[in-house]
Every structure is written in structure tokens, then in C-alpha cells.
Scaffold this motif. Structure first.
Motif, PDB file in Angstrom:
ATOM      1  N   GLY A   1       1.425  -0.988  -0.262  1.00 53.32           N
ATOM      2  CA  GLY A   1       0.144  -0.026   0.188  1.00 53.32           C
ATOM      3  C   GLY A   1       1.016   1.558   0.090  1.00 53.32           C
ATOM      4  N   HIS A   2       2.177   1.119   0.464  1.00 54.81           N
ATOM      5  CA  HIS A   2       3.348   2.053   0.306  1.00 54.81           C
ATOM      6  C   HIS A   2       3.341   2.386  -0.671  1.00 54.81           C
ATOM      7  CE1 HIS A   2       3.322   2.773   5.179  1.00 54.81           C
ATOM      8  NE2 HIS A   2       3.360   1.473   5.399  1.00 54.81           N
ATOM      9  N   TYR A   3       3.216   2.188  -1.551  1.00 55.14           N
ATOM     10  CA  TYR A   3       3.997   2.060  -3.317  1.00 55.14           C
ATOM     11  C   TYR A   3       2.308   2.591  -4.330  1.00 55.14           C
ATOM     12  CZ  TYR A   3       8.520   0.065  -1.008  1.00 55.14           C
ATOM     13  OH  TYR A   3       8.969   0.014  -0.731  1.00 55.14           O
ATOM     14  N   VAL A   4       1.420   2.098  -3.975  1.00 52.29           N
ATOM     15  CA  VAL A   4       0.666   2.750  -4.554  1.00 52.29           C
ATOM     16  C   VAL A   4      -0.592   3.980  -3.874  1.00 52.29           C
ATOM     17  CG1 VAL A   4      -1.956   2.091  -5.357  1.00 52.29           C
ATOM     18  CG2 VAL A   4      -0.070   0.110  -5.222  1.00 52.29           C
ATOM     19  N   LYS A   5      -0.144   5.163  -4.455  1.00 57.51           N
ATOM     20  CA  LYS A   5      -1.242   6.559  -4.251  1.00 57.51           C
ATOM     21  C   LYS A   5      -2.305   7.014  -4.192  1.00 57.51           C
ATOM     22  CE  LYS A   5      -0.620  11.458  -5.116  1.00 57.51           C
ATOM     23  NZ  LYS A   5       0.253  12.815  -6.280  1.00 57.51           N
ATOM     24  N   GLY A   6      -2.994   6.522  -2.783  1.00 59.74           N
ATOM     25  CA  GLY A   6      -4.269   7.008  -3.026  1.00 59.74           C
ATOM     26  C   GLY A   6      -4.957   5.479  -2.805  1.00 59.74           C
ATOM     27  N   TYR A   7      -4.124   4.673  -2.224  1.00 58.80           N
ATOM     28  CA  TYR A   7      -4.377   3.317  -1.728  1.00 58.80           C
ATOM     29  C   TYR A   7      -5.019   3.547  -0.951  1.00 58.80           C
ATOM     30  CZ  TYR A   7      -5.509  -1.896  -1.065  1.00 58.80           C
ATOM     31  OH  TYR A   7      -5.617  -2.955  -1.216  1.00 58.80           O
ATOM     32  N   SER A   8      -6.465   2.926  -0.371  1.00 58.70           N
ATOM     33  CA  SER A   8      -7.635   2.997   0.734  1.00 58.70           C
ATOM     34  C   SER A   8      -7.382   2.227   1.250  1.00 58.70           C
ATOM     35  CB  SER A   8      -8.563   3.270   0.491  1.00 58.70           C
ATOM     36  OG  SER A   8      -9.420   3.406   1.896  1.00 58.70           O
ATOM     37  N   GLN A   9      -6.613   1.216   2.883  1.00 57.75           N
ATOM     38  CA  GLN A   9      -6.823   0.474   3.197  1.00 57.75           C
ATOM     39  C   GLN A   9      -8.452  -0.669   3.720  1.00 57.75           C
ATOM     40  OE1 GLN A   9      -4.624  -2.194   3.125  1.00 57.75           O
ATOM     41  NE2 GLN A   9      -2.570  -0.918   2.825  1.00 57.75           N
ATOM     42  N   THR A  10      -9.221   0.563   3.746  1.00 61.34           N
ATOM     43  CA  THR A  10     -10.505   0.166   4.281  1.00 61.34           C
ATOM     44  C   THR A  10     -11.510  -0.053   2.800  1.00 61.34           C
ATOM     45  OG1 THR A  10     -11.380   2.898   4.138  1.00 61.34           O
ATOM     46  CG2 THR A  10     -10.010   1.226   6.169  1.00 61.34           C
ATOM     47  N   GLU A  11     -10.929   0.954   1.798  1.00 58.11           N
ATOM     48  CA  GLU A  11     -12.199   0.306   0.769  1.00 58.11           C
ATOM     49  C   GLU A  11     -11.637  -0.107  -0.140  1.00 58.11           C
ATOM     50  OE1 GLU A  11     -14.984   2.286   1.114  1.00 58.11           O
ATOM     51  OE2 GLU A  11     -14.950   3.097   2.204  1.00 58.11           O
ATOM     52  N   MET A  12     -10.330  -0.671  -0.743  1.00 57.42           N
ATOM     53  CA  MET A  12      -9.478  -1.044  -1.978  1.00 57.42           C
ATOM     54  C   MET A  12      -9.449  -2.495  -1.346  1.00 57.42           C
ATOM     55  SD  MET A  12      -7.734   1.809  -3.708  1.00 57.42           S
ATOM     56  CE  MET A  12      -7.092   0.977  -5.101  1.00 57.42           C
ATOM     57  N   LEU A  13      -9.377  -3.693  -2.268  1.00 55.34           N
ATOM     58  CA  LEU A  13      -9.667  -5.055  -2.657  1.00 55.34           C
ATOM     59  C   LEU A  13      -7.824  -4.927  -2.407  1.00 55.34           C
ATOM     60  CD1 LEU A  13     -12.421  -6.783  -3.954  1.00 55.34           C
ATOM     61  CD2 LEU A  13     -12.309  -5.977  -2.001  1.00 55.34           C
ATOM     62  N   ILE A  14      -7.319  -6.788  -1.759  1.00 55.98           N
ATOM     63  CA  ILE A  14      -5.952  -6.715  -1.648  1.00 55.98           C
ATOM     64  C   ILE A  14      -5.558  -7.248  -3.132  1.00 55.98           C
ATOM     65  CG2 ILE A  14      -4.162  -8.586  -0.530  1.00 55.98           C
ATOM     66  CD1 ILE A  14      -6.151  -7.990   1.511  1.00 55.98           C
ATOM     67  N   SER A  15      -6.703  -7.887  -3.398  1.00 55.07           N
ATOM     68  CA  SER A  15      -6.033  -8.273  -5.670  1.00 55.07           C
ATOM     69  C   SER A  15      -5.889  -6.298  -6.157  1.00 55.07           C
ATOM     70  CB  SER A  15      -7.204  -8.955  -6.319  1.00 55.07           C
ATOM     71  OG  SER A  15      -9.099  -8.293  -5.744  1.00 55.07           O
ATOM     72  N   SER A  16      -6.362  -5.684  -5.462  1.00 55.84           N
ATOM     73  CA  SER A  16      -5.769  -4.258  -6.576  1.00 55.84           C
ATOM     74  C   SER A  16      -4.120  -4.226  -6.991  1.00 55.84           C
ATOM     75  CB  SER A  16      -6.545  -3.377  -5.893  1.00 55.84           C
ATOM     76  OG  SER A  16      -7.797  -3.201  -5.637  1.00 55.84           O
ATOM     77  N   PHE A  17      -3.477  -5.096  -5.920  1.00 58.39           N
ATOM     78  CA  PHE A  17      -1.944  -4.489  -5.924  1.00 58.39           C
ATOM     79  C   PHE A  17      -1.439  -5.516  -7.347  1.00 58.39           C
ATOM     80  CE2 PHE A  17      -2.475  -4.259  -1.545  1.00 58.39           C
ATOM     81  CZ  PHE A  17      -2.432  -2.893  -1.695  1.00 58.39           C
TER      82      PHE A  17
ATOM     83  N   VAL B   1     -22.920  -1.686   0.832  1.00 59.92           N
ATOM     84  CA  VAL B   1     -22.071  -1.442   2.249  1.00 59.92           C
ATOM     85  C   VAL B   1     -20.973  -0.792   1.846  1.00 59.92           C
ATOM     86  CG1 VAL B   1     -21.369  -2.819   3.639  1.00 59.92           C
ATOM     87  CG2 VAL B   1     -23.461  -3.875   3.118  1.00 59.92           C
ATOM     88  N   SER B   2     -20.390   0.240   2.168  1.00 60.19           N
ATOM     89  CA  SER B   2     -18.966   0.566   2.020  1.00 60.19           C
ATOM     90  C   SER B   2     -18.124  -0.416   2.372  1.00 60.19           C
ATOM     91  CB  SER B   2     -19.057   1.940   2.772  1.00 60.19           C
ATOM     92  OG  SER B   2     -19.627   2.490   4.132  1.00 60.19           O
ATOM     93  N   HIS B   3     -16.714   0.523   2.752  1.00 55.96           N
ATOM     94  CA  HIS B   3     -15.903  -0.144   3.380  1.00 55.96           C
ATOM     95  C   HIS B   3     -15.859  -1.409   2.832  1.00 55.96           C
ATOM     96  CE1 HIS B   3     -15.447   3.681   5.549  1.00 55.96           C
ATOM     97  NE2 HIS B   3     -16.456   3.893   6.302  1.00 55.96           N
ATOM     98  N   ARG B   4     -15.237  -1.708   1.409  1.00 55.73           N
ATOM     99  CA  ARG B   4     -15.327  -2.789   1.386  1.00 55.73           C
ATOM    100  C   ARG B   4     -13.988  -3.810   1.633  1.00 55.73           C
ATOM    101  NH1 ARG B   4     -15.964  -6.582  -3.880  1.00 55.73           N
ATOM    102  NH2 ARG B   4     -16.537  -8.511  -3.149  1.00 55.73           N
TER     103      ARG B   4
END
Length: 213
Positions: free
Chosen positions: A27-43, A182-185
Motif C-alpha cells: 500500500g505504501h507504493y500505491v498513491k491514494g490506496y485505501s486499506q478500508t475501501e480497496m481490495l487486496i487483489s487491486s495490487f 455496504v461501504s468499506h469493502r
């Protein structure tokens, strides 16, 4: 095989720590990455600078889960060999479905990219989640047969929490209830994984502490 049985629980703990750390490190290498909203597989999506690191990381974790499976079978084989075998297969299924296939096959970045590969990614990951959840039920049954009431109660509570967080995470994909937004997926995914992993970590730590691992 003796080496795998001996260190399998350590492999499991290492895999879980690695899985939980992955989104926070990448997550440190993706600008604007949200740990509460974005999925892990987004990486691992197309165009992400973290794609290669994510793929390698997940494949390694998948191998660790697979290597851990024989230790669980060996640990419970005297209690119930058939259930112990199914439990081990569920762990292997998670390692292959949610880790290795997730690493090899990228999730679609948008609806225009959805194809066989993306569907394979989603279904394999979902199957892996379900396998670990069902594995917790098997652990409840095994500890019940061993008359270990403390572990039975602990596993049951964890199972219920994992089920709740899995429902919240999967809600947008379930036709009947997807209308309820439902938010914060991303948060529900991480909590779901935490409680899916927890029963296996408890087994590993307790076994190692007793000098049986």
C-alpha cells in the motif's frame, strides 16, 4: 514428509503473517490506496506498479499454505483420519485458489476487462475463502471429538465472526442482497481473512507450545 510435518505449523504462521502484512507493505507504493475501501487483489491489476511483487508474494504464500497442510493432517489423524484429510485438502484448496491462482491470474480493473481470467480469479478466490471457513467447522468437530471444550467454543465464536465479515465482504456480489450498499469493502475483506486464518493459527501456536510441532 517428516520435515513438512515437523515445520508445517511454522509454515502456516509465516504464511498468515505474510498475508496480513502484504496490503500494508504494498500500500505504501500505491498513491491514494485505501486499506478500508480497496481490495487486496487491486495490487495485481493491470498497470499497477505492484503487480509483479503481488504475484510473487501470493504464489509464495500459496506454497506455504500447501506445505502446512500435511502437519494438520498428521496432528488430527488419530482423532478422525477422514476429517483430518478433508481439513488438509481445504487448506490446500485455499493455498491454490486464493493465493496461487490469485497470483497467476489478475482481477479485472474494470467491467470492460472482465473475461475468463478475471472470473477464474474471482471464483478461485471465493472457493478458497469458503474452504477455510468450512475447515473451521471441521476443527470444531475434531476438537469436540477430543473433548476440548475451550477450543470448541473459541472456534465457534471465530466461525461466526468470520461468517459475518464474509457476508459483508461478499454482499455486493450476492444478487438477492446486493442492492444494500455496504461501504468499506476492503475493511471487511481484511477482517474476514483475519478470522479465517485465526483458527489455524491457534492450532499451530498451541501445538508448537506443547512441543508437538
Amino acid at each position: 514428509m517428516e520435515l513438512v510435518n515437523r515445520y508445517g505449523f511454522y509454515f502456516l504462521i509465516l504464511a498468515v503473517i505474510s498475508e496480513l502484512a502484504l496490503p500494508f507493505v504494498l500500500g505504501h507504493y500505491v498513491k491514494g490506496y485505501s486499506q478500508t475501501e480497496m481490495l487486496i487483489s487491486s495490487f495485481g491489476e493491470t498497470g499497477m506498479r505492484t503487480k509483479t511483487a503481488f504475484q510473487v508474494w501470493e504464489i509464495v504464500n500459496g506454497v506455504l499454505f500447501i506445505l502446512a497442510a500435511p502437519a494438520f493432517y498428521h496432528h488430527f489423524v488419530d482423532t478422525n483420519p477422514n476429517v483430518a484429510l478433508i481439513l488438509a485438502l481445504f487448506i490446500v484448496a485455499f493455498g491454490i485458489g486464493d493465493c496461487i491462482i490469485t497470483g497467476l491470474v489478475s482481477r479485472a480493473k474494470n467491467s470492460e476487462e472482465v473475461g475468463f481470467a478475471s472470473l477464474l480469479h474471482n471464483y478461485a478466490s471465493g472457493a478458497g475463502f469458503v474452504a477455510l471457513l468450512l475447515g473451521t467447522l471441521l476443527l470444531i468437530w475434531l476438537y469436540y471429538q477430543e473433548h476440548n471444550q475451550v477450543m470448541v467454543i473459541a472456534m465457534l465464536v471465530i466461525f461466526l465472526l468470520a461468517g459475518v465479515f464474509m457476508l459483508l465482504f461478499a454482499m455486493p456480489k450476492i444478487p438477492i442482497i446486493k442492492a444494500f450498499q455496504v461501504s468499506h469493502r476492503g475493511l471487511w475483506q481484511r477482517l474476514n481473512l483475519l478470522f479465517l486464518y485465526l483458527p489455524y493459527v491457534l492450532v499451530s501456536v498451541s501445538t508448537i507450545a506443547k512441543g508437538r510441532g
